[in-house]
Design an enzyme around this catalytic site. Structure first.
Site, PDB file in Angstrom:
ATOM      1  N   LYS A  52     -54.706 116.803 125.882  1.00 17.51           N
ATOM      2  CA  LYS A  52     -54.855 117.511 124.574  1.00 17.51           C
ATOM      3  C   LYS A  52     -53.399 117.468 123.793  1.00 17.51           C
ATOM      4  O   LYS A  52     -53.375 117.257 122.450  1.00 17.51           O
ATOM      5  CB  LYS A  52     -55.271 119.122 124.917  1.00 17.51           C
ATOM      6  CG  LYS A  52     -56.574 119.022 125.455  1.00 17.51           C
ATOM      7  CD  LYS A  52     -57.008 120.536 126.097  1.00 17.51           C
ATOM      8  CE  LYS A  52     -58.168 120.782 126.528  1.00 17.51           C
ATOM      9  NZ  LYS A  52     -58.456 121.757 127.372  1.00 17.51           N
ATOM     10  N   GLN A  96     -55.747 127.037 129.873  1.00 18.80           N
ATOM     11  CA  GLN A  96     -56.613 126.208 130.575  1.00 18.80           C
ATOM     12  C   GLN A  96     -57.421 126.706 131.657  1.00 18.80           C
ATOM     13  O   GLN A  96     -56.812 127.279 132.416  1.00 18.80           O
ATOM     14  CB  GLN A  96     -55.932 125.047 130.942  1.00 18.80           C
ATOM     15  CG  GLN A  96     -56.682 123.646 131.608  1.00 18.80           C
ATOM     16  CD  GLN A  96     -57.713 123.074 130.712  1.00 18.80           C
ATOM     17  OE1 GLN A  96     -57.311 122.875 129.435  1.00 18.80           O
ATOM     18  NE2 GLN A  96     -58.787 122.593 131.187  1.00 18.80           N
ATOM     19  N   ASP A 119     -60.313 128.003 121.506  1.00 15.02           N
ATOM     20  CA  ASP A 119     -61.450 127.715 122.392  1.00 15.02           C
ATOM     21  C   ASP A 119     -62.767 128.628 122.097  1.00 15.02           C
ATOM     22  O   ASP A 119     -63.777 127.985 122.124  1.00 15.02           O
ATOM     23  CB  ASP A 119     -60.987 128.351 123.811  1.00 15.02           C
ATOM     24  CG  ASP A 119     -60.554 127.406 124.825  1.00 15.02           C
ATOM     25  OD1 ASP A 119     -60.883 126.068 124.498  1.00 15.02           O
ATOM     26  OD2 ASP A 119     -59.855 127.455 125.723  1.00 15.02           O
TER      27      ASP A 119
END
Ligand code: GUN
Length: 282
Positions: A52, A96, A119
């Site tokens: 990412k 994460q 997200d």
């Protein structure tokens, strides 16, 4: 004839557009910035975070990695999130997953500012998605939708079968397909007659998490589009939920693993970072 939907090629095209937009923002003196929070030493998570981070930097999006000790307390992690929420130079925040077991993951995800929640996991954004008002939508479902749209086939009125009901993929992709006027069936481990549903579906999205769950022996429409969201390891090799080779010649479109949904997920994370940036600077 079966066409393979290349996520790699589609991601390349979309990333060029994202890079152009990010460059224009930079020229206006705004540096779109993503903060990625990684707790502990989980190898797979480290690798995802690095991918990412690298993709962002390649596309003129600033990325800041915040690596925290495995033993950090929920309170200290909440404090780190709060600092990022209050930092005007940070536009997107991603924590994460999975988090270490002693951390209250729900409390952490709820603490991320909904405006910076790239997200799309915050309950406010989940609720907005359901009523069709979300700006920040989970990245994998967004990538799946891009792949389906890239075929050029209509979604309107089609029967879409989503196999899997996770909060991260199954539920949000079912919602997105419904908003695109598909008739949606969300199948799961308790579903009866999956074979008969597979036979009727115009679009199949498999997000089961089981290597070669669809073997190729199932009856499906010749016109079907199959999107494979599986990310499984079999004999040390990355494989999807779908045994692609056995569907060649039997379906219209199919996505591979690797080189399918994966590259699109990271691309959508960058797009969400731009979406959050525009929203915060307006
Ligand atoms: N771990 C595996 N997939 C994801 C994802 O999409 N977002 C976050 N935050 N963590 C993950």
């Amino acid at each position: 004839m079966t066409k393979i939907i290349s996520g790699t090629d589609l991601a390349k095209k979309l990333r060029a557009e994202i890079k152009e937009e990010a460059t224009i923002l930079q020229q206006r003196g705004i540096t779109p910035t993503l903060a990625v929070v990684l707790v502990g030493d989980n190898k797979a998570s480290k690798s995802y975070v690095n991918s990412k981070h690298k993709a962002c930097l390649e596309n003129n999006i600033n990325s800041v990695k915040i690596e925290l000790d495995e033993n950090i307390s929920t309170a200290s992690l909440l404090n780190e999130i709060e600092k990022l929420n209050n930092d005007d130079n940070v536009h997107g925040i991603l924590v994460q997953l999975p988090l270490p077991k002693h951390i209250d993951a729900e409390q952490i995800l709820n603490a991320v500012s909904p405006q910076k929640d790239v997200d799309g996991f915050h309950p406010i954004n989940v609720g907005k998605l359901v009523i069709g008002e979300a700006k920040l939508i989970p990245c994998t479902p967004l990538g799946i939708l891009e792949m389906i749209k890239s075929t050029g086939d209509e979604i309107d009125g089609k029967l879409a079968l989503v196999i899997g009901r996770s909060n991260i993929v199954g539920k949000p992709i079912s919602t997105l397909l419904l908003q695109n006027n598909a008739t949606v069936i969300t199948a799961h481990s308790k579903t009866k007659n999956l074979d008969s549903l597979l036979e009727q579906a115009d679009i199949i999205v498999s997000c089961v998490g089981s290597a070669h769950f669809l073997t190729g022996e199932e009856k499906v429409k010749e016109t079907v589009t199959i999107i494979d969201v599986g990310n499984n390891y079999k004999d040390g090799k990355l494989v999807g939920d779908v045994n692609l080779e056995n569907f060649i010649g039997k379906v219209k479109y199919i996505s591979p693993v690797p080189g399918g949904v994966g590259p699109l997920t990271i691309t959508m994370l960058m797009r969400n970072t731009l979406v959050a940036t525009y929203d915060l600077i307006k």
